[in-house]
Design a protein around this motif. Sequence first.
Motif, PDB file in Angstrom:
ATOM      1  N   UNK A 158       0.822  -1.217   0.000  1.00 47.01           N
ATOM      2  CA  UNK A 158       0.000   0.000   0.000  1.00 47.01           C
ATOM      3  C   UNK A 158       0.852   1.263   0.000  1.00 47.01           C
ATOM      4  N   UNK A 159       2.110   1.169   0.410  1.00 47.47           N
ATOM      5  CA  UNK A 159       2.987   2.344   0.416  1.00 47.47           C
ATOM      6  C   UNK A 159       3.306   2.825  -1.000  1.00 47.47           C
ATOM      7  N   UNK A 160       3.071   1.976  -2.007  1.00 48.99           N
ATOM      8  CA  UNK A 160       3.369   2.363  -3.394  1.00 48.99           C
ATOM      9  C   UNK A 160       2.104   2.716  -4.182  1.00 48.99           C
ATOM     10  N   UNK A 161       0.947   2.644  -3.513  1.00 46.15           N
ATOM     11  CA  UNK A 161      -0.327   2.884  -4.190  1.00 46.15           C
ATOM     12  C   UNK A 161      -0.975   4.185  -3.738  1.00 46.15           C
ATOM     13  N   UNK A 162      -1.668   4.826  -4.662  1.00 44.38           N
ATOM     14  CA  UNK A 162      -2.527   5.971  -4.359  1.00 44.38           C
ATOM     15  C   UNK A 162      -3.885   5.693  -4.997  1.00 44.38           C
ATOM     16  N   UNK A 163      -4.910   6.362  -4.506  1.00 43.55           N
ATOM     17  CA  UNK A 163      -6.251   6.192  -5.059  1.00 43.55           C
ATOM     18  C   UNK A 163      -6.755   7.506  -5.650  1.00 43.55           C
ATOM     19  N   UNK A 164      -7.386   7.381  -6.804  1.00 47.68           N
ATOM     20  CA  UNK A 164      -7.891   8.547  -7.538  1.00 47.68           C
ATOM     21  C   UNK A 164      -9.367   8.284  -7.849  1.00 47.68           C
ATOM     22  N   UNK A 165     -10.238   8.786  -6.981  1.00 44.94           N
ATOM     23  CA  UNK A 165     -11.671   8.508  -7.106  1.00 44.94           C
ATOM     24  C   UNK A 165     -12.433   9.650  -7.760  1.00 44.94           C
ATOM     25  N   UNK A 166     -13.458   9.289  -8.527  1.00 47.90           N
ATOM     26  CA  UNK A 166     -14.414  10.250  -9.073  1.00 47.90           C
ATOM     27  C   UNK A 166     -15.755  10.013  -8.388  1.00 47.90           C
ATOM     28  N   UNK A 167     -16.551  11.076  -8.317  1.00 44.67           N
ATOM     29  CA  UNK A 167     -17.786  10.998  -7.537  1.00 44.67           C
ATOM     30  C   UNK A 167     -19.037  10.891  -8.409  1.00 44.67           C
ATOM     31  N   UNK A 208      -8.830   3.550   3.066  1.00 48.05           N
ATOM     32  CA  UNK A 208      -8.153   3.815   4.345  1.00 48.05           C
ATOM     33  C   UNK A 208      -8.102   2.535   5.189  1.00 48.05           C
ATOM     34  N   UNK A 209      -9.204   1.825   5.226  1.00 47.88           N
ATOM     35  CA  UNK A 209      -9.244   0.567   5.977  1.00 47.88           C
ATOM     36  C   UNK A 209      -8.250  -0.447   5.420  1.00 47.88           C
ATOM     37  N   UNK A 210      -7.985  -0.360   4.104  1.00 47.18           N
ATOM     38  CA  UNK A 210      -7.054  -1.282   3.461  1.00 47.18           C
ATOM     39  C   UNK A 210      -5.598  -0.824   3.596  1.00 47.18           C
ATOM     40  N   UNK A 211      -5.393   0.367   4.206  1.00 49.45           N
ATOM     41  CA  UNK A 211      -4.036   0.842   4.461  1.00 49.45           C
ATOM     42  C   UNK A 211      -3.488   1.854   3.475  1.00 49.45           C
ATOM     43  N   UNK A 212      -4.308   2.335   2.549  1.00 48.89           N
ATOM     44  CA  UNK A 212      -3.856   3.350   1.593  1.00 48.89           C
ATOM     45  C   UNK A 212      -3.653   4.684   2.321  1.00 48.89           C
ATOM     46  N   UNK A 213      -2.557   5.375   2.003  1.00 44.88           N
ATOM     47  CA  UNK A 213      -2.260   6.642   2.685  1.00 44.88           C
ATOM     48  C   UNK A 213      -2.034   7.810   1.730  1.00 44.88           C
ATOM     49  N   UNK A 214      -2.249   7.627   0.428  1.00 46.67           N
ATOM     50  CA  UNK A 214      -2.166   8.743  -0.518  1.00 46.67           C
ATOM     51  C   UNK A 214      -3.444   8.776  -1.337  1.00 46.67           C
ATOM     52  N   UNK A 215      -4.065   9.954  -1.386  1.00 45.97           N
ATOM     53  CA  UNK A 215      -5.329  10.123  -2.103  1.00 45.97           C
ATOM     54  C   UNK A 215      -5.257  11.345  -3.004  1.00 45.97           C
ATOM     55  N   UNK A 216      -5.605  11.148  -4.270  1.00 43.24           N
ATOM     56  CA  UNK A 216      -5.710  12.264  -5.196  1.00 43.24           C
ATOM     57  C   UNK A 216      -7.035  12.971  -4.948  1.00 43.24           C
ATOM     58  N   UNK A 217      -7.033  14.277  -5.052  1.00 46.09           N
ATOM     59  CA  UNK A 217      -8.263  15.046  -4.892  1.00 46.09           C
ATOM     60  C   UNK A 217      -8.107  16.360  -5.640  1.00 46.09           C
TER      61      UNK A 217
END
Length: 308
Positions: free
Chosen positions: A211-220, A233-242
């Motif tokens: 998870x330290x190498x992953x980021x999430x980029x969500x659309x709404x 967050x529950x899965x341990x992701x700590x970088x989020x695009x916004x």
Amino acid sequence: MSELPMTVRVDGLPDRVTIYEVGPRDGLQNEKTVVPVEVKAEFVRRLVAAGLPVVEATSFVHPRWVPQLADAAELMTALGEEGRHLPVLVPNERGLDRALELGLEHVAIFGSATETFATKNLNRTFDEQFAMFEPTVARAREAGMDVRAYVSMCFGDPWEGAVPVDQVVTAGTRLLDLGAGQLSLGDTIGVATAGHVRALVAAFGDAGVGTDRLAMHFHDTYGQALANTFSALQAGITTFDASAGGLGGCPYAKSATGNLATEDLVWMLDGLGIEHGVDLGAVVATSTWMAGHLGRPSPSAVVRALAG
């Protein structure tokens, strides 16, 4: 009404996350109203001043494809020394050449998890895209640059439908193997749901990508961005695009609406007691200011609540 939520910690979540601000690039690239370069520069400066640790400034894409970002070199020059530390998107070696000429330190490439989107967006097949990116990443790394890789269509594709999890993992690991330091997983058309997010993160873990190498980029698009963020967050992701004010979408995918709004993300993180270093009031003020330049209100629920 209080301008901050009550903080209630939830066990098992990260103590701190990094918000990767994409408003100036991903947010504005889709806008019909051409934003003057001095306004873009002020937008970037305000976001940096608000405490956002990473602000993606622009893209060195051909002006024919994204006219809004035709002033990329002018913008980065206007930002001066501060601009050298901000990431930019480079679609290919020509884009990289322009970033190198300006002495920039951080670049990103943009791949696809599906054949159709690779063909439509990159004019390459699924496999050919990696050959296209290989020299770009290699040269960037040789120049001491940090390289991020985006993967689009990770949860669904408007032409192909649901995208198999293993196909996304294949695309992502190939980009990391080229030398990218971080992989941002994009829900380009906003169809992800919380269980799907957990399954994808777990599949990358099974493939040896932490998870330290992953980021999430969500659309709404379907109102799921914050639910998906909580699942990540529950899965341990700590970088989020916004994107400040929820600006943006994808010019090549008609059903893609706005990115997860930075303000909505910050509000949720504040409520969870997760550190992020961002001044919510300053970002709200910035998004309200930019909405004025674009001639329409911000789509962010938190901006509407606090600025209204």
